[in-house]
Design an enzyme around this catalytic site. Sequence first.
Site, PDB file in Angstrom:
ATOM      1  CB  SER A   1      -1.613  -9.666  -1.531  1.00 35.70           C
ATOM      2  OG  SER A   1      -0.220  -9.565  -1.679  1.00 35.70           O
TER       3      SER A   1
ATOM      4  CE  LYS B   1      -3.195  -4.466  -2.774  1.00 33.54           C
ATOM      5  NZ  LYS B   1      -2.866  -5.903  -2.948  1.00 33.54           N
TER       6      LYS B   1
ATOM      7  CB  SER C   1       0.624  -6.305  -1.253  1.00 36.88           C
ATOM      8  OG  SER C   1      -0.433  -6.809  -2.022  1.00 36.88           O
TER       9      SER C   1
END
Lengths: 486, 95
Positions: free
Chosen positions: A179, A80, A155
């Site tokens: 997330s 990420k 997210s």
Amino acid sequence: MPDSLTELTIHEAHDLLRSRQLSSVELNRAYLERISRVDPEVKAFVTVTDELALEQAEEADRLLAQNGASPLTGIPVLVKDVICTRGVRTTCSSKILENLIPPYDATVVEKLNKCNAVLIGKANMDEFAMGSSTENSALFPTHNPWDLSRVPGGSSGGSAAGVAARETVYALGSDTGGSIRQPAGFCSVVGFKPTYGRVSRYGLVAFASSLDQIGPLTQDVTDCALVMNAIAGYDRRDSTSVPQPVPDYTQYLNGDLRGLRLGIPKEYFVEGMQAEVATAIKAAINQLEELGAEVDWEVSLPHTPYALAVYYIIAPSEASANLARYDGVKYGFSYQAPSMWESMEKTRQYGFGAEVKRRIMLGTYALSAGYYDAYYLKAQKVRTLIRREFDRAFEKYDALVTPTSPTVPFKIGEKVDDPLQMYLSDVCTLPVNIAGLPGISIPAGFADGLPIGMQIIGRHFGEETILKIAHAYEQSTDWHKRRPPL
Amino acid sequence: MKLSREEVLHIARLARLGLTEEDVDKFREQLSNILENFEILQQVDITDVPPTAQSVMLQNVMRDDTVAPSLPPEDILANAPRREGDCFRVRAVLE
């Protein structure tokens, strides 16, 4: 050898690499080829590190030839874009960091490098990890591989979509209020948020420091345990990491649920929950009972309805402080105005997107003179009540089981203008961060071809128990073997 | 109760966040709605409940102060928007 190299789990790829039936270069080339084919549609990647990946793959092959391999050696990972990678652009999917090249690696990246994992790219996300759909990325939205007109969750939407679309074998994400778990549920992959303090956050760009945690997104629970073995543990550079020994998580994946007590908190089957989600999760819980677990359907955690408000005071408050560092002086986007204050205000005005600004405003308000007691302090006290309620539940139960999210993935654009509706998407996951507990989302079914995730919540540092439960369930179903139509 | 224009501008100033007129109107509306939803916390009895700042209860984490190499200045300055020698160049603070 399987039909396609991009269908392999970590443990399957490792077996082929170790027995020299497959080279790391071949494996990573197959993934790079798949990325170039499907990512124009999915858009999981902010950066594809193709050259670096092939260099690292060659190095891994040398190591494999000398039998020096760990379970992650030579296998591609998508990280990420909120986790710092030395020399590789780390944007947080924000304009303000669009060109940032970190001078150091996050501890988790160092640990993966030590295993000779192969970095295949950096994953798209909601800007600064604020969001539940990856639509808040300032770069572009990511699409759900199961239905490209829908969101992948967020997210860590790029990480989840990348794993689901088989553009990587596994990924790392971060989880502040759901997330990792919510996008894992939306994309039908395994997503794990470890206990607060279990994995070092050194090099993770801070969002809400009392809630943030790094964890893996994988195709199955065995892979999840393997990644946890590699990334968990104390780090002197993160003073919130906890000096507790890390067990070999894979040794708990033995399928035996007899004697385990599971609680089903009724508040998590919230009003407005999609009927198919509730039905699927209840069926999954029945399955756990058949596998030998004792299930109590009548558990109550009465402070659950307050978690959303507690979270949306605490997280933005901490974010407003953490994001004060983006002033256009040391790194990142910098607007050059004649005066210092104007430069700073314009840097932040043009550098941050709408949701980030909204949360900075909300947090600044909650911490401002005259409102601190009414909002921030009050939220911290209710946080204590939520934590105690979980503590009491874990005196009686080994784990709690809930849906991961109240709905299946929604349409891109559907909730983007209604922040409160968007926040409700995390209503089942954020109490877990408030209490700092470990939680996992695993595939638990589909409604009209759209994924449904089941969340299993454990005691502080009880990672092995929830992995064991998740694994037993997974092995009794084939949800995790289904592939999106790409 | 809806936030006033002045309140929104005051918060923006505390956060050093430039806003357009459109932002001010939008945030008046949205922040007011969100804050209204926080009213639910008024129902909770928090008498004698201590606050929780983080969840694993570590306190006063200390370590030995040992000398170790830090990052080279060149690496740190590589991302600087404006530099002068080995310094970050900034606008005048005092005018």
